[in-house]
Design a protein around this motif. Structure first.
Motif, PDB file in Angstrom:
ATOM      1  N   ARG A   1       0.834  -1.205   0.000  1.00  0.00           N
ATOM      2  CA  ARG A   1       0.000   0.000   0.000  1.00  0.00           C
ATOM      3  C   ARG A   1       0.871   1.257   0.000  1.00  0.00           C
ATOM      4  N   ARG A   2       1.994   1.200   0.694  1.00  0.00           N
ATOM      5  CA  ARG A   2       2.886   2.358   0.689  1.00  0.00           C
ATOM      6  C   ARG A   2       3.456   2.583  -0.707  1.00  0.00           C
ATOM      7  N   TRP A   3       3.700   1.516  -1.429  1.00  0.00           N
ATOM      8  CA  TRP A   3       4.208   1.637  -2.793  1.00  0.00           C
ATOM      9  C   TRP A   3       3.163   2.310  -3.683  1.00  0.00           C
ATOM     10  N   ILE A   4       1.886   1.958  -3.511  1.00  0.00           N
ATOM     11  CA  ILE A   4       0.815   2.583  -4.280  1.00  0.00           C
ATOM     12  C   ILE A   4       0.735   4.071  -3.969  1.00  0.00           C
ATOM     13  N   MET A   5       0.830   4.434  -2.684  1.00  0.00           N
ATOM     14  CA  MET A   5       0.835   5.850  -2.305  1.00  0.00           C
ATOM     15  C   MET A   5       2.013   6.572  -2.939  1.00  0.00           C
ATOM     16  N   PHE A   6       3.169   5.942  -2.903  1.00  0.00           N
ATOM     17  CA  PHE A   6       4.383   6.526  -3.477  1.00  0.00           C
ATOM     18  C   PHE A   6       4.193   6.824  -4.960  1.00  0.00           C
ATOM     19  N   VAL A   7       3.695   5.844  -5.710  1.00  0.00           N
ATOM     20  CA  VAL A   7       3.500   6.025  -7.151  1.00  0.00           C
ATOM     21  C   VAL A   7       2.473   7.113  -7.420  1.00  0.00           C
ATOM     22  N   SER A   8       1.370   7.104  -6.653  1.00  0.00           N
ATOM     23  CA  SER A   8       0.316   8.100  -6.845  1.00  0.00           C
ATOM     24  C   SER A   8       0.836   9.516  -6.610  1.00  0.00           C
ATOM     25  N   ILE A   9       1.536   9.723  -5.497  1.00  0.00           N
ATOM     26  CA  ILE A   9       2.039  11.058  -5.160  1.00  0.00           C
ATOM     27  C   ILE A   9       3.133  11.494  -6.129  1.00  0.00           C
ATOM     28  N   LEU A  10       4.055  10.581  -6.452  1.00  0.00           N
ATOM     29  CA  LEU A  10       5.150  10.918  -7.371  1.00  0.00           C
ATOM     30  C   LEU A  10       4.608  11.306  -8.745  1.00  0.00           C
ATOM     31  N   ALA A  11       3.653  10.530  -9.250  1.00  0.00           N
ATOM     32  CA  ALA A  11       3.077  10.829 -10.565  1.00  0.00           C
ATOM     33  C   ALA A  11       2.414  12.199 -10.568  1.00  0.00           C
ATOM     34  N   GLN A  12       1.661  12.497  -9.509  1.00  0.00           N
ATOM     35  CA  GLN A  12       0.981  13.802  -9.448  1.00  0.00           C
ATOM     36  C   GLN A  12       1.979  14.952  -9.329  1.00  0.00           C
ATOM     37  N   LYS A  13       3.050  14.758  -8.555  1.00  0.00           N
ATOM     38  CA  LYS A  13       4.054  15.811  -8.404  1.00  0.00           C
ATOM     39  C   LYS A  13       4.750  16.082  -9.742  1.00  0.00           C
ATOM     40  N   LEU A  14       5.072  15.032 -10.465  1.00  0.00           N
ATOM     41  CA  LEU A  14       5.715  15.206 -11.766  1.00  0.00           C
ATOM     42  C   LEU A  14       4.768  15.894 -12.755  1.00  0.00           C
ATOM     43  N   LEU A  15       3.496  15.521 -12.703  1.00  0.00           N
ATOM     44  CA  LEU A  15       2.519  16.144 -13.601  1.00  0.00           C
ATOM     45  C   LEU A  15       2.343  17.623 -13.281  1.00  0.00           C
ATOM     46  N   LEU A  16       2.286  17.955 -11.995  1.00  0.00           N
ATOM     47  CA  LEU A  16       2.179  19.358 -11.605  1.00  0.00           C
ATOM     48  C   LEU A  16       3.408  20.147 -12.037  1.00  0.00           C
ATOM     49  N   LEU A  17       4.573  19.477 -12.001  1.00  0.00           N
ATOM     50  CA  LEU A  17       5.824  20.127 -12.384  1.00  0.00           C
ATOM     51  C   LEU A  17       5.861  20.462 -13.868  1.00  0.00           C
ATOM     52  N   VAL A  18       5.299  19.577 -14.697  1.00  0.00           N
ATOM     53  CA  VAL A  18       5.379  19.765 -16.152  1.00  0.00           C
ATOM     54  C   VAL A  18       4.047  20.240 -16.742  1.00  0.00           C
ATOM     55  N   ALA A  19       3.104  20.664 -15.895  1.00  0.00           N
ATOM     56  CA  ALA A  19       1.758  21.017 -16.364  1.00  0.00           C
ATOM     57  C   ALA A  19       1.788  22.063 -17.478  1.00  0.00           C
ATOM     58  N   LYS A  20       2.523  23.157 -17.263  1.00  0.00           N
ATOM     59  CA  LYS A  20       2.535  24.243 -18.260  1.00  0.00           C
ATOM     60  C   LYS A  20       3.234  23.840 -19.559  1.00  0.00           C
ATOM     61  N   PRO A  21       4.451  23.282 -19.486  1.00  0.00           N
ATOM     62  CA  PRO A  21       5.073  22.859 -20.754  1.00  0.00           C
ATOM     63  C   PRO A  21       4.289  21.758 -21.458  1.00  0.00           C
ATOM     64  N   LEU A  22       3.647  20.867 -20.683  1.00  0.00           N
ATOM     65  CA  LEU A  22       2.842  19.810 -21.289  1.00  0.00           C
ATOM     66  C   LEU A  22       1.656  20.403 -22.038  1.00  0.00           C
ATOM     67  N   SER A  23       1.012  21.376 -21.416  1.00  0.00           N
ATOM     68  CA  SER A  23      -0.116  22.045 -22.062  1.00  0.00           C
ATOM     69  C   SER A  23       0.336  22.791 -23.313  1.00  0.00           C
ATOM     70  N   LEU A  24       1.506  23.437 -23.237  1.00  0.00           N
ATOM     71  CA  LEU A  24       2.040  24.182 -24.381  1.00  0.00           C
ATOM     72  C   LEU A  24       2.340  23.243 -25.544  1.00  0.00           C
ATOM     73  N   ILE A  25       2.958  22.111 -25.241  1.00  0.00           N
ATOM     74  CA  ILE A  25       3.274  21.130 -26.288  1.00  0.00           C
ATOM     75  C   ILE A  25       1.994  20.650 -26.962  1.00  0.00           C
ATOM     76  N   GLY A  26       0.986  20.338 -26.140  1.00  0.00           N
ATOM     77  CA  GLY A  26      -0.287  19.891 -26.688  1.00  0.00           C
ATOM     78  C   GLY A  26      -0.935  20.942 -27.565  1.00  0.00           C
ATOM     79  N   SER A  27      -0.883  22.201 -27.117  1.00  0.00           N
ATOM     80  CA  SER A  27      -1.477  23.287 -27.894  1.00  0.00           C
ATOM     81  C   SER A  27      -0.766  23.477 -29.235  1.00  0.00           C
TER      82      SER A  27
END
Length: 462
Positions: free
Chosen positions: A51-77
């Motif tokens: 369960r701790r591994w699932i929490m780790f993956v969930s939090i890490l994925a969200q942190k990385l997504l928040l980090l790249v949110a603007k460039p990811l949106s720009l690339i998509g646009s």
């Protein structure tokens, strides 16, 4: 801002914005995760490593997504803009004409502007071989509506009124109280005596959408079970109010909440004619919201609306709750005679997430309408390789990915020009050689499944 959790008997909330690098490492090392600031849980004691591994993956994925949110949106646009630019200026002569007309740059709000998902499958017309009253008609229409839900309002209005000859009832943007932004979208149409509500799925370059998918927070409702927290937030869960039956009329938000706004719209539309019923549908994240909508109706005791719900059609839907929630929903669907069709195509990875095991606690319910890569349909209890990462399935999935790539060059000859696949989709097919299951989630194969194998599947159900 304090979160109201009085509506649930148990909860586990993950806050990636509060977790640092050291906090992430501590999840894997120490079992007392409930004492951490970024974990809000009603449980106490130690958590297993799984369960701790699932929490780790969930939090890490969200942190990385928040980090790249603007460039990811720009690339998509940028990608989306160039796809539309090249499409509207197909050759040098057309470019010159558009220059004189002052229409070189594509208009993002126009009916001709198409999303990246739309360019993967540009079909607009319904299959004229499937007629109203056919067993597969609602499934085929639902999938086309789910695909169209990724597009702008002008596109939807033109497609529904001019191509489908149906009534366009509006498209809507909804507020996510946890992400403090508009994240959820849906539209409504009317086809004779049926109203259809289609929820938009995850946009490929939208970090907010992906964060909802990876948010494995959960809420346990008394007598209902555990429900996926990210999807609850997308549907209208509020921080300070929780999940009340009725909204405070004085509450002001930049946009309405999805569940409450759609519920009120349905009350108004259905009240005009006793013969009219409605259908819920969605692809990917949209499918999760489509099946959670009647769950909240049942929790709130909305019997009248439940009785008017004819069916729920989801395509590539992820898991939304635990086994207790599945039992609750099966009772509700049976009691109100609501048909639930959960479509899964071949090796699509999304319906196999989150994992169905004791650590993640998520599981599907109801029957699975499964199509193989030849678009042969069958109704089975669960899709094959339900957790995707089985070592025994690696070689069969790779071979299937090669078959799908080769099929993309032949299918137009075999099935007709409307099944032709473009360059962008073939690029995704190539990606599927490395990560099988990614291109299988694209709407193209679900549209093909409902058109080529839908009658066979519904024949099996009878």
């Amino acid at each position: 801002m304090a979160c109201d959790k009085s509506f649930c008997s148990n909860h586990l909330l993950l806050s990636p914005e509060k977790a640092g690098v050291i906090d992430l490492l501590r999840i894997l090392i120490y079992s007392d995760v409930h004492k951490r600031e970024f974990v809000d849980s009603s449980e106490e004691g130690e958590e297993s490593f799984e369960r701790r591994w699932i929490m780790f993956v969930s939090i890490l994925a969200q942190k990385l997504l928040l980090l790249v949110a603007k460039p990811l949106s720009l690339i998509g646009s940028v990608i989306e803009f160039w796809l539309n630019f090249l499409s509207s200026n197909r050759n040098f002569g057309r470019l010159l004409v558009n220059c004189f007309r002052g229409k070189v740059m594509p208009d993002r709000e126009s009916a001709s502007y198409i999303s990246i998902v739309g360019y993967l499958d540009k079909r607009v017309e319904l299959d004229n071989r499937i007629r109203p009253g056919d067993s597969e008609y609602h499934a085929a229409l639902s999938m086309m509506a789910s695909k169209a839900s990724y597009e702008n309002k002008a596109y939807l209005q033109t497609t529904i009124t001019h191509h489908w000859q149906m009534d366009f009832l509006g498209s809507y943007n909804f507020w996510n109280d946890y992400q403090r932004k508009v994240t959820t979208q849906a539209f409504m149409l009317r086809d004779r005596d049926t109203i259809m509500v289609a929820f938009r799925g995850t946009e490929p370059f939208n970090a907010a959408d992906w964060c909802m998918d990876f948010d494995l927070s959960r809420y346990e409702l008394p007598g209902v079970g555990n429900i996926h927290g990210g999807f609850m937030k997308a549907l209208g869960l509020q921080k300070t109010l929780g999940w009340p039956k009725e909204l405070d009329p004085l509450l002001k938000t930049p946009a309405p909440f999805a569940y409450y706004a759609i519920r009120e719209k349905l009350r108004s539309l259905l009240g005009e004619n006793d013969k009219v019923k409605y259908v819920l549908t969605g692809h990917s994240l949209g499918g999760a919201l489509a099946i959670l909508f009647p769950a909240i109706l049942a929790i709130h005791g909305e019997t009248w609306l439940m009785e008017r719900l004819e069916g729920v059609y989801t395509f590539g839907q992820p898991r939304v709750g635990d086994d207790k929630f599945g039992e609750f929903m099966e009772r509700v669907l049976k009691e109100h005679r609501i048909a639930y069709f959960r479509f899964v195509y071949s090796n699509d990875i999304v319906p196999r997430l989150p994992f169905d095991d004791s650590a993640s606690m998520f599981t599907h319910f109801g029957r699975c309408c499964y199509f193989n890569s030849k678009y042969e349909g069958n109704v089975i209890p669960e899709e094959p390789n339900k957790n995707y990462f089985s070592p025994l399935q690696v070689i069969p999935m790779m071979m299937n990915a090669w078959y799908e790539l080769m099929r993309s060059f032949m299918i137009a000859w075999e099935k007709g020009p409307s099944y032709k696949e473009g360059l962008l989709l073939r690029i995704f097919r190539v990606i599927g050689l490395l990560i099988p299951g990614i291109p299988a989630h694209i709407p193209q194969d679900y549209v093909n499944s409902t058109r080529l194998g839908g009658s066979q599947l519904f024949l099996h159900q009878q």
